[in-house]
Design a protein around this motif. Structure first.
Motif, PDB file in Angstrom:
ATOM      1  N   GLU A  10     -19.835  -0.831  -6.744  1.00  0.00           N
ATOM      2  CA  GLU A  10     -18.525  -0.256  -7.047  1.00  0.00           C
ATOM      3  C   GLU A  10     -17.845   0.292  -5.785  1.00  0.00           C
ATOM      4  N   VAL A  11     -18.572   1.042  -4.979  1.00  0.00           N
ATOM      5  CA  VAL A  11     -18.002   1.620  -3.759  1.00  0.00           C
ATOM      6  C   VAL A  11     -17.648   0.511  -2.769  1.00  0.00           C
ATOM      7  N   THR A  12     -18.511  -0.469  -2.630  1.00  0.00           N
ATOM      8  CA  THR A  12     -18.230  -1.594  -1.731  1.00  0.00           C
ATOM      9  C   THR A  12     -16.989  -2.350  -2.193  1.00  0.00           C
ATOM     10  N   PHE A  13     -16.905  -2.603  -3.491  1.00  0.00           N
ATOM     11  CA  PHE A  13     -15.744  -3.296  -4.038  1.00  0.00           C
ATOM     12  C   PHE A  13     -14.469  -2.490  -3.803  1.00  0.00           C
ATOM     13  N   CYS A  14     -14.498  -1.197  -4.089  1.00  0.00           N
ATOM     14  CA  CYS A  14     -13.312  -0.346  -3.889  1.00  0.00           C
ATOM     15  C   CYS A  14     -12.899  -0.324  -2.422  1.00  0.00           C
ATOM     16  N   SER A  15     -13.861  -0.349  -1.524  1.00  0.00           N
ATOM     17  CA  SER A  15     -13.553  -0.394  -0.098  1.00  0.00           C
ATOM     18  C   SER A  15     -12.789  -1.672   0.253  1.00  0.00           C
ATOM     19  N   ARG A  16     -13.225  -2.788  -0.298  1.00  0.00           N
ATOM     20  CA  ARG A  16     -12.520  -4.058  -0.066  1.00  0.00           C
ATOM     21  C   ARG A  16     -11.114  -4.017  -0.666  1.00  0.00           C
ATOM     22  N   VAL A  17     -11.007  -3.526  -1.892  1.00  0.00           N
ATOM     23  CA  VAL A  17      -9.706  -3.429  -2.555  1.00  0.00           C
ATOM     24  C   VAL A  17      -8.770  -2.544  -1.733  1.00  0.00           C
ATOM     25  N   SER A  18      -9.287  -1.457  -1.213  1.00  0.00           N
ATOM     26  CA  SER A  18      -8.487  -0.546  -0.393  1.00  0.00           C
ATOM     27  C   SER A  18      -7.912  -1.278   0.826  1.00  0.00           C
ATOM     28  N   LYS A  19      -8.728  -2.045   1.488  1.00  0.00           N
ATOM     29  CA  LYS A  19      -8.259  -2.799   2.664  1.00  0.00           C
ATOM     30  C   LYS A  19      -7.208  -3.838   2.269  1.00  0.00           C
ATOM     31  N   TRP A  20      -7.449  -4.549   1.175  1.00  0.00           N
ATOM     32  CA  TRP A  20      -6.488  -5.557   0.719  1.00  0.00           C
ATOM     33  C   TRP A  20      -5.164  -4.907   0.339  1.00  0.00           C
ATOM     34  N   ALA A  21      -5.240  -3.777  -0.370  1.00  0.00           N
ATOM     35  CA  ALA A  21      -4.019  -3.081  -0.794  1.00  0.00           C
ATOM     36  C   ALA A  21      -3.254  -2.546   0.418  1.00  0.00           C
ATOM     37  N   ASP A  22      -3.953  -1.958   1.370  1.00  0.00           N
ATOM     38  CA  ASP A  22      -3.287  -1.446   2.569  1.00  0.00           C
ATOM     39  C   ASP A  22      -2.560  -2.569   3.313  1.00  0.00           C
ATOM     40  N   ALA A  23      -3.172  -3.744   3.374  1.00  0.00           N
ATOM     41  CA  ALA A  23      -2.516  -4.893   4.007  1.00  0.00           C
ATOM     42  C   ALA A  23      -1.265  -5.291   3.221  1.00  0.00           C
ATOM     43  N   LEU A  24      -1.357  -5.295   1.903  1.00  0.00           N
ATOM     44  CA  LEU A  24      -0.186  -5.609   1.072  1.00  0.00           C
ATOM     45  C   LEU A  24       0.936  -4.597   1.294  1.00  0.00           C
ATOM     46  N   PHE A  25       0.585  -3.326   1.409  1.00  0.00           N
ATOM     47  CA  PHE A  25       1.598  -2.291   1.613  1.00  0.00           C
ATOM     48  C   PHE A  25       2.287  -2.465   2.968  1.00  0.00           C
ATOM     49  N   SER A  26       1.540  -2.875   3.988  1.00  0.00           N
ATOM     50  CA  SER A  26       2.132  -3.141   5.308  1.00  0.00           C
ATOM     51  C   SER A  26       3.082  -4.330   5.249  1.00  0.00           C
ATOM     52  N   GLU A  27       2.718  -5.342   4.484  1.00  0.00           N
ATOM     53  CA  GLU A  27       3.545  -6.545   4.341  1.00  0.00           C
ATOM     54  C   GLU A  27       4.761  -6.318   3.454  1.00  0.00           C
ATOM     55  N   ASN A  28       4.723  -5.298   2.614  1.00  0.00           N
ATOM     56  CA  ASN A  28       5.786  -5.037   1.638  1.00  0.00           C
ATOM     57  C   ASN A  28       6.236  -3.578   1.702  1.00  0.00           C
ATOM     58  N   PRO A  29       6.884  -3.168   2.800  1.00  0.00           N
ATOM     59  CA  PRO A  29       7.273  -1.754   2.938  1.00  0.00           C
ATOM     60  C   PRO A  29       8.244  -1.278   1.864  1.00  0.00           C
ATOM     61  N   SER A  30       8.979  -2.183   1.228  1.00  0.00           N
ATOM     62  CA  SER A  30       9.919  -1.780   0.182  1.00  0.00           C
ATOM     63  C   SER A  30       9.200  -1.246  -1.059  1.00  0.00           C
ATOM     64  N   TRP A  31       7.907  -1.490  -1.165  1.00  0.00           N
ATOM     65  CA  TRP A  31       7.152  -0.978  -2.296  1.00  0.00           C
ATOM     66  C   TRP A  31       6.978   0.540  -2.225  1.00  0.00           C
ATOM     67  N   ASN A  32       7.155   1.113  -1.052  1.00  0.00           N
ATOM     68  CA  ASN A  32       7.031   2.568  -0.852  1.00  0.00           C
ATOM     69  C   ASN A  32       5.632   3.116  -1.117  1.00  0.00           C
ATOM     70  N   PHE A  33       4.623   2.296  -0.858  1.00  0.00           N
ATOM     71  CA  PHE A  33       3.238   2.768  -0.871  1.00  0.00           C
ATOM     72  C   PHE A  33       2.763   2.779   0.575  1.00  0.00           C
ATOM     73  N   SER A  34       2.085   3.838   0.961  1.00  0.00           N
ATOM     74  CA  SER A  34       1.692   3.947   2.365  1.00  0.00           C
ATOM     75  C   SER A  34       0.222   3.646   2.626  1.00  0.00           C
ATOM     76  N   ARG A  35      -0.642   4.047   1.692  1.00  0.00           N
ATOM     77  CA  ARG A  35      -2.072   3.898   1.977  1.00  0.00           C
ATOM     78  C   ARG A  35      -2.890   4.089   0.709  1.00  0.00           C
ATOM     79  N   THR A  36      -4.155   3.734   0.829  1.00  0.00           N
ATOM     80  CA  THR A  36      -5.125   3.950  -0.238  1.00  0.00           C
ATOM     81  C   THR A  36      -6.270   4.806   0.296  1.00  0.00           C
TER      82      THR A  36
END
Length: 171
Positions: A10-36
């Protein structure tokens, strides 16, 4: 599977999801999410949310609980104990929204609707479209690609909900 093994997955999976989401937020600044953040709490004795999403003003927008497929806790994203746990953790942290996710299905709730019973705060569910059976399934390359696309879709829709652009989004 030992309980410790499920937690490690679970922790390993969440770590991967966090990295993927952070990359998505960088690619889509209009979403107004900064980090996980994963496994974060506001206080020393407070329980930790598995995954938290922050807005561009460092406000906690979304917090939730992730359970792995093939585990007792991961059988159903609507499990009442799981929903209550996610709600308590998100509420104590001040999150606007909370979720439960058993990888096969992510369920989004509106924490601000305190006047409604907990299950009526459910606003959307997102189905991965796979029937994953074990924690190891989430590490397969084809599944990881599917999850990354799934996250892009979830966050694209969630950003409209959180920004108030999608007003008719309840279930």
């Amino acid at each position: 599977m030992a309980a410790g093994d499920a937690r490690t997955h679970e922790v390993t999976f969440c770590s991967r999801v966090s990295k993927w989401a952070d990359a998505l937020f960088s690619e889509n600044p209009s979403w107004n999410f900064s980090r996980t953040e994963i496994e974060e709490s506001k206080g020393i004795k407070q329980k930790r949310s598995d995954l938290r999403i922050y807005g561009t003003k460092n406000e906690l927008v979304l917090a939730g609980e992730v359970k792995m497929p093939g585990t007792v806790e991961g059988r159903n994203a609507y499990n009442s104990d799981l929903v209550e746990d996610a709600f308590r953790k998100a509420s104590s942290a001040g999150a606007e929204f909370f979720f439960t996710w058993n990888v096969n299905k992510l369920v989004l709730f509106d924490a601000k609707q305190w006047h409604l019973p907990l299950m009526e705060r459910r606003k959307a569910d997102f189905d991965l479209g796979l029937d994953l059976q074990t924690p190891d399934d989430v590490s397969r390359p084809d599944v990881e690609k599917r999850i990354q696309a799934f996250l892009a879709d979830v966050f694209a829709q969630f950003h409209e909900i959180a920004a108030g652009k999608k007003l008719d989004w309840g279930m």
